[in-house]
Design an enzyme around this catalytic site. Structure first.
Site, short mmCIF file in Angstrom:
data_model
loop_
_atom_site.label_atom_id
_atom_site.label_comp_id
_atom_site.label_asym_id
_atom_site.label_seq_id
_atom_site.Cartn_x
_atom_site.Cartn_y
_atom_site.Cartn_z
N GLY A 84 19.26 14.30 -20.03
CA GLY A 84 17.98 15.01 -20.60
C GLY A 84 17.38 14.30 -21.59
O GLY A 84 17.53 12.83 -21.61
N GLU B 18 17.39 17.16 -11.63
CA GLU B 18 17.24 18.11 -12.95
C GLU B 18 18.72 18.85 -13.32
O GLU B 18 19.59 18.25 -13.68
CB GLU B 18 15.95 18.99 -12.71
CG GLU B 18 15.71 19.90 -13.82
CD GLU B 18 15.75 19.26 -15.29
OE1 GLU B 18 15.35 19.81 -16.39
OE2 GLU B 18 15.40 18.06 -15.17
N SER C 176 9.64 12.94 -18.73
CA SER C 176 11.05 12.79 -18.47
C SER C 176 11.57 11.88 -19.53
O SER C 176 10.73 11.24 -20.12
CB SER C 176 11.33 11.96 -17.09
OG SER C 176 12.76 11.32 -17.11
N SER C 177 12.68 12.09 -20.03
CA SER C 177 13.37 11.41 -20.88
C SER C 177 14.31 10.07 -20.42
O SER C 177 14.90 9.35 -21.01
CB SER C 177 14.45 12.17 -21.84
OG SER C 177 13.77 12.93 -22.30
N THR D 237 21.65 14.57 -14.09
CA THR D 237 20.89 13.26 -13.75
C THR D 237 22.31 12.34 -13.69
O THR D 237 23.39 12.83 -13.97
CB THR D 237 19.93 12.79 -14.80
OG1 THR D 237 19.06 13.83 -15.02
CG2 THR D 237 19.46 11.63 -14.62
N THR E 156 17.73 12.04 -10.23
CA THR E 156 18.17 13.42 -10.62
C THR E 156 17.69 14.27 -9.85
O THR E 156 16.80 14.06 -8.85
CB THR E 156 17.31 13.46 -11.99
OG1 THR E 156 18.08 14.65 -12.58
CG2 THR E 156 15.94 13.41 -12.11
N ASP F 134 10.46 20.57 -16.37
CA ASP F 134 10.43 19.68 -17.53
C ASP F 134 8.93 19.70 -17.94
O ASP F 134 8.80 18.92 -18.98
CB ASP F 134 10.73 18.20 -16.87
CG ASP F 134 12.30 17.76 -16.82
OD1 ASP F 134 13.16 18.74 -17.46
OD2 ASP F 134 12.67 16.84 -16.47
N GLU G 230 12.67 20.28 -11.00
CA GLU G 230 12.26 19.36 -11.90
C GLU G 230 10.94 20.07 -12.68
O GLU G 230 10.57 19.38 -13.57
CB GLU G 230 11.73 18.09 -11.22
CG GLU G 230 11.93 16.72 -12.09
CD GLU G 230 13.27 16.60 -12.52
OE1 GLU G 230 13.74 16.50 -13.75
OE2 GLU G 230 14.17 16.43 -11.63
#
Length: 607
Positions: free
Chosen positions: A505, A440, A483-484, A420, A438, A462, A459
């Protein structure tokens, strides 16, 4: 004007047109030495009139030129993001997605755009099951390389919506600098070379990716000039046809074809499972205007991204717990012990509740409620680490009263990549943008859309890989994976004082939380807060930490019952801009992580 969006909050639109005279390229054709004719890599700049920060000097130069030519923070952010797709294609690009957070100086409002990727209509409980065996695909290499993990990209629609709401320029004009960089080339640095080598086996499995990133079978040499004329042509197509040129028509069919039938190299030993994405999935994609998350911390109002991002709520809950303590009065080890324990509690609740809020009921208000934090803080022993993993709390029913000994929880598998990228922009009018984007995995799915010059994301990894009907992050058609990402804007008395964010992440949450604690509680300058060594406490029995962190605090934290595991990898790679008195801007990027970033101001102090 495109209407590829869904409104979850009030909208505003820019009206002025900006002509971006000139273009930016990292180096002229024929440059042969790394650093020759490149913009400077400056970790800190102080001054006035606007500022930008990114992890790449070419990208920051693009943003700086936009600001100097009269563009605003949104114009600069979109132009920078497009340039990232050229110079850092393994982290972000038009084949991915992200979250855009904006402060509007004219209204005093913080608003956000959710440009996260979505699962195609064909996604369901068996998406990650190999039909040949009836068993789940192995995460590596099967799921990370191929079409099965590709989500419908949201980045082009994010750019279009951001410019429509807040920009003063058009998408055509915003793409010009990045198009020039793609056409003329940029100087390959060590990071680009190393990331290509790390992906060589995956890239060699895809013919179109080999052709672009492994010319003559080798990773581009450090100091050579890398050009991407296919991406330049794709940007020109978007400039001419708008985002509809991406989501409909020929390009949409080419994206879907690459997902459903990846161009696999003959003789490759890597599995490259196909996905189900169709042109109809692309045509149906919409970004969402969402209300931000917000919480108060020691007199500051901290704004972030709502679900499907978990950054806003998890950073918020951890800091709400920490606010019950006077961290400034504690010694270094004690303050960090408190941070570890607050993080574990917040991560336990993240796992229990966080997913796409359009599909599952996420108790955002509860997770960010000070009363809930007071109830969770009952489980934080100032003298010793609690047995991990800790159990989640009840964010739907709480009264702030301690109710017994801590229970034991579980830690779900987290496959979110540490790739990202992030950028920050502030303009002379006081508008602020924090944008995390991002594809990923470093290198995404490994699939370059043939002839188009960009990688598709992976992605969908995730989502929780093992399907569970009770899991808020289970995969479903049209859903956005958790997502974080945690792009963050901090206000004091209604005015912005700090914007920051990071890749990494699930470590993003740890990095952003630590930087805020470093700056607000521990007396560090913003430069020191970003440069300081980091750990990544979550809710496990061991905590990953950078070696410098282990060296500084490992022995003392072991005495509290923590087990630190050193990592050679950077935990996050931040960008930030602090807004001081009289509009003084301190733009900061990483001094060393990932080779260091670049922070620039329009008018340096003293000039």
């Amino acid at each position: 004007m495109s209407r590829r969006f869904v409104v979850r909050s009030s909208a505003a639109a820019g009206a002025l047109a900006l002509v971006l005279a000139g273009s930016v390229a990292a180096s002229p054709a024929g440059a042969s030495t790394a650093g020759s004719h490149q913009p400077p890599r400056v970790p800190t700049s102080v001054g006035y009139g606007g500022a930008v920060s990114s992890l790449d000097p070419v990208v920051s130069e693009v943003g700086l030129r936009v600001l100097r030519q009269g563009g605003n923070a949104t114009d600069a952010a979109v132009a920078m993001a497009a340039a990232i797709g050229v110079t850092d294609p393994y982290s972000a690009g038009i084949g991915g997605g992200g979250f855009f957070v904006h402060y509007d100086a004219s209204t005093g409002e913080v608003e956000t755009i959710d440009g996260r990727e979505t699962a195609p209509a064909g996604a369901g409980p068996d998406t990650f099951v190999d039909p040949a065996t009836g068993r789940p695909y192995p995460f590596y290499p099967d799921l990370v390389t191929g079409g099965v993990s590709v989500g419908v990209p949201g980045t082009p629609a994010t750019w279009d919506r951001a410019l429509e709401r807040w920009g003063t320029t058009t998408l055509r004009q915003a793409l010009r600098p990045a198009t020039a960089v793609a056409e003329q080339g940029f100087v390959v640095d060590q990071l680009f070379h190393d990331q290509t080598l790390a992906n060589q086996a995956r890239f060699e499995a895809i013919t179109s990716t080999t052709e672009l990133f492994l010319p003559d079978g080798e990773a581009p040499a450090v100091g050579s000039v890398f050009r991407n004329p296919d991406l330049a042509a794709t940007y020109r197509a978007l400039a001419a046809g708008g985002v509809e040129a991406f989501y409909e028509g020929e390009l949409a069919h080419e994206i879907a074809d690459a997902v459903q039938a990846p161009p696999v190299a003959a003789g490759t030993s890597l599995p490259v499972p196909a996905g189900s994405m169709t042109p109809a999935d692309l045509a149906a994609y919409e970004v969402v205007d969402r209300d931000p998350t917000v919480f108060s911390y020691r007199g500051y109002d901290v704004y972030g991204m709502a679900p499907p991002a978990s950054g806003g709520t998890t950073v918020g809950e951890a800091l709400n717990i920490l606010e019950q303590f006077d961290l400034e009065s504690l010694d270094d080890a004690a303050a960090r012990h408190h941070f570890f324990e607050a993080s574990a509690l917040a991560f336990a609740d993240r796992a229990a509740y966080l997913g796409d809020g359009d599909f599952v009921d996420v108790p955002v208000d509860g997770l960010l409620d000070d009363t809930f934090a007071k109830e969770r803080v009952c489980l934080l022993d100032p003298q010793a680490a609690a047995p991990k993993p800790v159990a989640p709390g009840d964010a739907r029913s709480y009264d702030g009263v301690c109710d017994g000994a801590p229970a034991s929880g579980t830690v779900p598998e987290d496959t979110e990549s540490t790739s990202t990228t992030n950028l920050t922009a502030v303009d002379k009018w006081g508008d602020v943008v924090e944008y995390t984007l991002t594809i990923e995995q470093i290198g995404g799915s490994g699939i370059v859309v043939p002839g188009r010059g960009f990688l598709l994301n992976n992605e969908l990894t995730d989502f929780s890989i093992a399907y569970d009907a009770d899991d808020p992050n289970r995969i479903e058609a049209g859903k956005r994976p958790r997502s974080s990402m945690a792009p963050t804007i901090v206000l004091q008395d209604g005015s912005p004082v700090l914007a920051l964010g990071s890749p990494g992440g699930s470590n993003i949450i740890s990095a952003v939380s630590q930087m805020l604690v470093n700056r607000i509680d521990l007396g560090m300058t913003i430069q020191e807060a970003i440069a300081a060594p980091r750990a990544a406490p979550q809710n496990g029995t061991r905590t990953t930490a950078e070696q410098a962190y282990v060296d500084a605090y490992g022995t003392a934290l072991t005495a509290y019952g923590h087990t630190l595991v050193p990592t050679a990898n950077a935990i996050g790679a931040a960008t930030a801009i602090e807004i001081g008195p009289d509009g003084l801007l301190t733009a900061v990027a990483e001094p060393t992580r990932l080779g260091g970033g670049s922070a620039r101001v329009v008018r340096p102090a003293g000039q």
